[in-house]
Write a protein that holds these residues in place. Structure first.
Motif, PDB file in Angstrom:
ATOM      1  N   ARG A 293      -2.743  -1.793  -5.866  1.00  0.00           N
ATOM      2  CA  ARG A 293      -3.501  -2.230  -4.702  1.00  0.00           C
ATOM      3  C   ARG A 293      -2.829  -1.686  -3.447  1.00  0.00           C
ATOM      4  NH1 ARG A 293      -8.399  -3.692  -4.016  1.00  0.00           N
ATOM      5  NH2 ARG A 293      -8.296  -5.378  -5.554  1.00  0.00           N
ATOM      6  N   MET A 294      -3.634  -1.054  -2.585  1.00  0.00           N
ATOM      7  CA  MET A 294      -3.129  -0.480  -1.346  1.00  0.00           C
ATOM      8  C   MET A 294      -3.458  -1.384  -0.164  1.00  0.00           C
ATOM      9  SD  MET A 294      -1.689   2.204  -2.398  1.00  0.00           S
ATOM     10  CE  MET A 294      -1.656   3.120  -3.938  1.00  0.00           C
ATOM     11  N   LEU A 295      -2.716  -1.247   0.917  1.00  0.00           N
ATOM     12  CA  LEU A 295      -2.955  -2.069   2.094  1.00  0.00           C
ATOM     13  C   LEU A 295      -4.305  -1.776   2.732  1.00  0.00           C
ATOM     14  CD1 LEU A 295       0.537  -2.251   3.832  1.00  0.00           C
ATOM     15  CD2 LEU A 295      -0.627  -4.002   2.494  1.00  0.00           C
ATOM     16  N   SER A 296      -4.850  -0.590   2.485  1.00  0.00           N
ATOM     17  CA  SER A 296      -6.191  -0.266   2.992  1.00  0.00           C
ATOM     18  C   SER A 296      -7.271  -1.063   2.266  1.00  0.00           C
ATOM     19  CB  SER A 296      -6.475   1.228   2.819  1.00  0.00           C
ATOM     20  OG  SER A 296      -6.535   1.553   1.434  1.00  0.00           O
ATOM     21  N   GLY A 297      -6.894  -1.678   1.150  1.00  0.00           N
ATOM     22  CA  GLY A 297      -7.864  -2.374   0.310  1.00  0.00           C
ATOM     23  C   GLY A 297      -8.256  -1.580  -0.923  1.00  0.00           C
TER      24      GLY A 297
END
Length: 212
Positions: A15-19
């Motif tokens: 999971r990335m912080l961008s979503g």
């Protein structure tokens, strides 16, 4: 692949912080964002963190250095080629910077994962999935020059050791490049700024001058 306690296969996505949710087994270019790359690379330390200075020398800063060195080697290179140099270690925003001895121990599985990610990253930013041999060679040359100077100036290598593993650069003055380890926020912002500048050049319309 072994199943977890619920009987489902173990998670293979990040999971990335961008979503975005990036699958390491089958990475999609649609799940790759430059903000995630910059964020991750600015927080990954080169040389397993075994460098001098107040801050770690990050992969983001190394990437900026390699792109700058590549520009010295290939002053006529296109903005696309320079972007490829900037993104040469981009998979490490997901898998980290494995030192060369550990890569040797891991063997093909690590390389396969790295290659899948690199291809997806290239496609995301409209670069060839596989770079041409000539371009790969020049980016690698810039990478080796960066490694030599990082090794001797930051990582405690002797000149002899660095020359043995990376070759000794000719015609370069280390004082012309920035080897001062910078903060995470500096490295992240600088990486994004350089990406934006290269993208602007790539997108700029080509001016055709008509003959009088």
């Amino acid at each position: 692949m072994a199943a977890d306690r619920a009987g489902a296969p173990p998670r293979a996505w990040q999971r990335m912080l961008s979503g975005r949710r990036l699958d390491l087994l089958d990475p999609s270019p649609l799940d790759i964002e430059i903000s995630d790359i910059a964020h991750g690379l600015a927080r990954v330390a080169r040389w397993n963190g075994q460098t001098s200075g107040e801050h770690a020398f990050s992969v983001a800063q190394h990437s900026l250095l390699v792109e700058s060195l590549f520009g010295e080697l290939m002053p006529a290179a296109s903005a696309g080629a320079r972007l490829a140099a900037l993104l040469h270690d981009a998979p490490e925003y997901v898998i980290g910077d494995m030192i060369s001895p550990f890569k040797s121990v891991m063997g093909g599985s690590y390389k396969d994962c790295e290659l899948r990610l690199q291809r997806a990253i290239h496609l995301r930013f409209s670069l060839p999935a596989e770079l041409g041999a000539g371009l790969r060679k020049e980016i690698k040359r810039a990478d080796q020059i960066a490694a030599y100077y990082e090794a001797t100036l930051l990582a405690g290598f002797s000149t002899r050791e660095a020359t043995e593993f990376f070759g000794r650069p000719r015609g370069f003055n280390a004082d012309s490049f920035d080897f001062t380890p910078r903060s995470v926020t500096w490295a992240q912002a600088a990486f994004l700024k350089r990406y934006a500048a290269l993208e602007a050049k790539r997108q700029a319309p080509v001016t055709v001058h008509s003959a009088d």
